[in-house]
Design a protein around this motif. Structure first.
Motif, mmCIF file in Angstrom:
data_model
loop_
_atom_site.group_PDB
_atom_site.id
_atom_site.type_symbol
_atom_site.label_atom_id
_atom_site.label_comp_id
_atom_site.label_asym_id
_atom_site.label_seq_id
_atom_site.Cartn_x
_atom_site.Cartn_y
_atom_site.Cartn_z
ATOM 1 N N GLY A 1 -35.706 -30.442 -6.275
ATOM 2 C CA GLY A 1 -35.947 -29.197 -6.997
ATOM 3 C C GLY A 1 -37.339 -28.699 -6.685
ATOM 4 O O GLY A 1 -38.272 -29.499 -6.566
ATOM 5 N N ALA A 2 -37.479 -27.408 -6.536
ATOM 6 C CA ALA A 2 -38.761 -26.856 -6.110
ATOM 7 C C ALA A 2 -39.262 -25.850 -7.135
ATOM 8 O O ALA A 2 -38.920 -24.678 -7.071
ATOM 9 N N PRO A 3 -40.016 -26.338 -8.107
ATOM 10 C CA PRO A 3 -40.557 -25.394 -9.085
ATOM 11 C C PRO A 3 -41.526 -24.437 -8.416
ATOM 12 O O PRO A 3 -42.174 -24.830 -7.443
ATOM 13 N N VAL A 4 -41.587 -23.225 -8.917
ATOM 14 C CA VAL A 4 -41.030 -22.671 -10.125
ATOM 15 C C VAL A 4 -39.803 -21.814 -9.801
ATOM 16 O O VAL A 4 -38.926 -21.648 -10.630
ATOM 17 N N TYR A 5 -39.754 -21.254 -8.571
ATOM 18 C CA TYR A 5 -38.655 -20.327 -8.284
ATOM 19 C C TYR A 5 -37.633 -20.895 -7.316
ATOM 20 O O TYR A 5 -36.859 -20.145 -6.721
ATOM 21 N N GLY A 6 -37.653 -22.178 -7.137
ATOM 22 C CA GLY A 6 -36.605 -22.842 -6.377
ATOM 23 C C GLY A 6 -36.115 -24.040 -7.183
ATOM 24 O O GLY A 6 -35.772 -25.064 -6.606
ATOM 25 N N LYS A 7 -36.102 -23.872 -8.487
ATOM 26 C CA LYS A 7 -35.652 -24.966 -9.360
ATOM 27 C C LYS A 7 -34.221 -25.356 -9.006
ATOM 28 O O LYS A 7 -33.394 -24.490 -8.684
ATOM 29 N N ASP B 1 -31.841 -26.260 -10.994
ATOM 30 C CA ASP B 1 -30.857 -25.636 -11.876
ATOM 31 C C ASP B 1 -30.709 -24.145 -11.583
ATOM 32 O O ASP B 1 -29.607 -23.596 -11.656
ATOM 33 N N ALA B 2 -31.796 -23.500 -11.228
ATOM 34 C CA ALA B 2 -31.712 -22.078 -10.882
ATOM 35 C C ALA B 2 -30.875 -21.888 -9.620
ATOM 36 O O ALA B 2 -30.052 -20.964 -9.532
ATOM 37 N N ASP B 3 -31.044 -22.788 -8.663
ATOM 38 C CA ASP B 3 -30.265 -22.673 -7.433
ATOM 39 C C ASP B 3 -28.793 -23.001 -7.686
ATOM 40 O O ASP B 3 -27.892 -22.392 -7.083
ATOM 41 N N ALA C 1 -27.291 -22.430 -10.521
ATOM 42 C CA ALA C 1 -26.766 -21.269 -11.246
ATOM 43 C C ALA C 1 -26.401 -20.157 -10.272
ATOM 44 O O ALA C 1 -25.335 -19.537 -10.363
ATOM 45 N N SER C 2 -27.282 -19.916 -9.327
ATOM 46 C CA SER C 2 -27.012 -18.894 -8.317
ATOM 47 C C SER C 2 -25.793 -19.264 -7.487
ATOM 48 O O SER C 2 -24.928 -18.431 -7.196
ATOM 49 N N GLY D 1 -37.355 -29.511 -16.044
ATOM 50 C CA GLY D 1 -38.375 -28.703 -15.384
ATOM 51 C C GLY D 1 -37.954 -28.250 -14.009
ATOM 52 O O GLY D 1 -38.778 -27.975 -13.140
ATOM 53 N N ILE E 1 -36.292 -30.034 -11.858
ATOM 54 C CA ILE E 1 -36.307 -31.154 -10.906
ATOM 55 C C ILE E 1 -35.326 -32.221 -11.388
ATOM 56 O O ILE E 1 -35.250 -32.509 -12.588
#
Lengths: 353, 353, 353, 353
Positions: free
Chosen positions: D220-226, D228-230, D232-233, D279, D281
């Motif tokens: 996981g790559a905080p903050v905009y490559g989390k 969970d965000a990926d 979700a996308s 977070g 990750i």
């Protein structure tokens, strides 16, 4: 990230090895509504085609490109355009002797160091066959640029080995000879030189120039998407390229500022040392780029090399190779110019409306 | 997309205008655990600093870089590293006379055509002041490359106007003179030339070379992330750059294949015309790049230009300008080399473990 | 790549730790000509500010944002806009007890596993303080969308723990209470609930909804840049987010097709279960998104945890924390909506003119 | 930019319309040395295949995927892997009646508004046929993750319309029924429900869950490559998806912090409300994601719609459609999980060695 993708908004991703079943690409981001068909793309491919004269590799491919998606009822739809060419003339037997050898001056050694494995047939992924897809994708960009902005792109051979070939520029001559030479009086000299070269078994470098006309002012994305930086990357990514110049290029080194700066008047610029780009942004002048291509290293003249075990071997490359790879570079350079401009036209539309 | 971002895995995004309150950048993707402090970065910035001799612009800035994030207890944490330098010597009054004029050879006209608005103070965003951030970010990359792979990067002035300066290479001389000239016997000649040039009001171009040693084989991402293509883009993105060569560069044009190809033996390569890159991938040889810089166009010698209404005006540039911008380019070229290599080291780690 | 960058054409990169000297961001790709000043951005930041009521963390920051670049004479210039906020209320002493402990439910453990090092002060990079920059960058996007397309974005608290808060929607109420609750009759209930919660030392989750009106049809880039996919990523990237819905969301699971499909008439759609997005592209209806936020795990109620040596420890978190982090999420959710829409407006302009 | 590209370091770009000559994709960035052949990919495609039971669309395709590049002597070479499937069952005559109509709930209208042109045959680019390529690319990622990190990915149907199907979890049951239902006692109920639904002409939504086991901590790559965000996308980009949850998801809204926070002991976490991500990750726990799919809108039950001239028409969709598109979603959701994890494994390798 862009291992095999070129461009950002108009971008294409290519695939394929020299001797695999097919090569192809996906163009993403092409605006909808452009009239295009496979025949138009084939025309560009023919200009690049190997085997167009005795001066280039004798590999003969139909380059029968198919459009697999993204075009409906003769027009682009805005969805990805997939192009495919089946490899029909892949005589892999020609290359088996080099499966365990690294040809000097080639990517054999570096691919092996990078990946630990390589498709050794005909150069695999590092083969100039990949440039077919640049020309195919470039044909789409070029059509759009012509139809929408009247941008015209023309490349030519500027030098071949010791022979400077563009001191006389006759535009209509360029496509009338197998060298893309603009000076009709130099064609015979080139023929003679190339015939001798081929017999000698050696190869030679070349310089290819390209101009784009009617490029609107304002293209280029400072600071790290400058138009000239993207052109430099585009040209240097072509197989065998070793140098790129914009406008006056390396001549700028010894120029004085009073000479180099292109004065402006209400009638236009008084010169174009800048090559149409100032601060990374197009000025409305012609965009002019020059690219140096090295001589191919695949020669039947033996040289010292290594095998995969690190043992010294004598390398002799048989098979079909161009004694001057720069001869075929002109359509490729034109394609890269088209691809860069197309991407920057869309980038400019995005940010500046 | 990369308007103001350079690199992919180790990437930095810069901001700031010449005469705004501050310039800065964010480095993203730096591996954690690197020891770094602001003092180390300042050392690199001093090498680039304007005002280091009478031969460069008299603008004097402390370049007092601060680290705002990403470093904790003296080590990088893997989170973004923000660097900031306040502009302390921004005499905007020097530039008010050009608010409505386009200086030939500058980005004034093209920014205005692109954006319809521009910060005219000192070149705004197109000012060479932006290169400060390249050097600052490059210092971080350089430290990592040295600590982890023992990669060493050295640039030098190869030519200044008509004077070739690197026929004799004494590495330790480079940092002992204000020109980054490697030939101690040429320094006096350069001094004399530059003094005359400054008095004449004219300017001149330069060529700057850079070498990277101990670069492991395998860096570079074919086909559209080739190491040489990224280096070309990196160098061409520097202000005033007009040409880039890898290895033999434009000399390849007239070379024969038997000369150019670098033969390999168990003891190593027998030559390095390739400049350390084959098929877009590093070979383990020294990576060698040469960049041409044009002469600045900001001169007190008048020339013809336009104003924002399209009227012809006489342009005379006063203020502080470098008669040879190439003199200060050496640390910038080194920084760009470091940034490209760092990015490709991480790319190689990602795909090839 | 997007470790710390959000967006493609309108993109921002943030930096900064909770207790470092400053936080900030660079917005790249903003169209030129937008009127904007720091005061406007501060207004948005105040809505998000901690300490706006007794129901949120008592950390008080001026959030005195400065614009360091990209704005000249009150208008954006097209170059990067850097925003900076100095951290003035960083009491690092509050956090020293957790330097060697991993708070359950926090990023302490995962940052340490990822990077092998972490800035433990106040959550470091994983602190919600980073969301300040989302709101700041979102303010610029929001202004542009309003000025150019009349797009309006409104978020609200839809549920707080067991209390559903938007069965009555009075838009003007939302900004009149510390919860962004649209139902005036629920505010007292929320006050009572939160007072009890705070005393209990526990925390609770929340659901925050957001609507965007006047979004033109056609935004969204199928297949992997769909508008809903980008919104999902945007919302899920916010600290503490655990779920995202577009339109009917999880209710779609038990809906029949005859109910769900939004019939169209010349007067418009008859319903909006789609949440304004079909096939990843905006339909012209309101874009509606709902996001679930978990309860904070930082509690003074002890729980079992580990230290950096893998030993079990009792974790008690003192310091200033929000018993419901969702309360402050409304302006952040609005900002993310603005940032996604802005990026897609530019993408649409690029490809479709 | 990612119109039709998914991922960053392991990324794939898909092309193709439902009724064009072929669909395909290019996978770029796959590490070299992975054993893979077309037969393995076909196995995954069969799980997704339409026509696997009477409960799904009767379109029958061999899905005879070919590998066109990037694999040599049975192993990946590090170069782009192109996959191609020819469309053999494209009965375009089924769709001609909708050439001028916009089916409610479909992308017909929005593609037309976006591009001004659309391939109306079978949904064109917006067809679920595109998901074939997700599964194919996912098969490569999945193989690598299994071979190198022993990561296992399993999806299942959690709810179909009103029927909750995973209160009993028998893993081995999932692939033994046409619904991917893990509860053997619910299969008959699903059969009955679907038979009635099909006869009624209506459709229904579904919820599909997926778990990944043995995911290492630190992805996981905080903050905009989390991570969970990926995820979700990734899930929201699947056709018909309307909601995504990580771990407790929307249940977090009403949970207390003392319940939600997953306490840690030397023996491991005591619960997994976080769904394996803190977070942004991965924590080393199972990564758990739930996705909501809407009911298809293509029904033979008439509804109100518009034609391209804006006139109201009655829409009746004949042809082959799934009464519950969620049934086929399980292999797609698994593929997206594999693609996201694979990308993040490479990202982690890059930055953290």
């Amino acid at each position: 990230m862009s291992h095999n993708t070129f461009g950002h908004l108009f971008r294409f991703t290519s695939f394929g090895e020299s001797h695999g079943p097919a090569i192809g690409c996906i163009i993403d981001g092409c605006p909808p509504g452009l009239e295009i068909d496979a025949a138009e793309i084939r025309l560009e491919l023919e200009r690049r085609a190997t085997g167009r004269s005795r001066h280039t590799s004798q590999r003969r491919e139909a380059d029968d490109v198919q459009i697999l998606s993204g075009v409906f009822e003769g027009r682009t739809t805005g969805t990805p355009i997939a192009l495919l060419i089946e490899n029909t003339d892949a005589r892999s037997k020609d290359y088996t002797n080099i499966a365990r050898q690294f040809r000097p001056g080639h990517a054999d050694y570096t691919y092996w160091k990078k990946y630990g494995v390589r498709d050794y047939r005909g150069g695999g992924r590092s083969s100039a066959r990949e440039t077919t897809m640049r020309v195919a994708a470039g044909a789409v960009a070029r059509k759009w640029l012509k139809m929408n902005l009247d941008i015209e792109i023309q490349g030519w051979l500027a030098q071949l080995g010791p022979i400077r070939t563009d001191e006389v520029m006759e535009w209509q001559t360029i496509d009338d000879n197998p060298f893309f030479c603009p000076d009709p009086d130099k064609v015979a000299e080139l023929e003679t030189f190339m015939d001798r070269l081929r017999k000698s078994g050696d190869s030679v470098g070349a310089r290819v120039n390209v101009i784009a006309r009617n490029v609107p002012a304002g293209l280029g994305a400072p600071v790290y998407g400058k138009l000239d930086a993207d052109l430099a990357s585009a040209m240097m990514s072509i197989n065998a390229a070793k140098g790129v110049e914009i406008g006056a290029g390396f001549e700028s080194v010894s120029q004085m500022g009073t000479l180099h700066r292109d004065e402006m008047t209400p009638e236009g610029f008084l010169s174009n040392h800048a090559g149409g780009i100032l601060g990374g942004i197009s000025s409305g002048q012609d965009v002019v780029v020059s690219t140096a291509f090295k001589p191919t290293s695949s020669l039947r003249i033996p040289c010292r090399g290594l095998d995969v075990d690190g043992q010294e071997v004598e390398i002799v490359t048989k098979g079909r190779h161009d004694p001057c790879v720069g001869i075929r570079a002109t359509p490729i350079v034109e394609a890269m110019m088209a691809l860069v401009l197309m991407d920057h036209v869309l980038r400019q539309r995005a940010q500046n409306g």
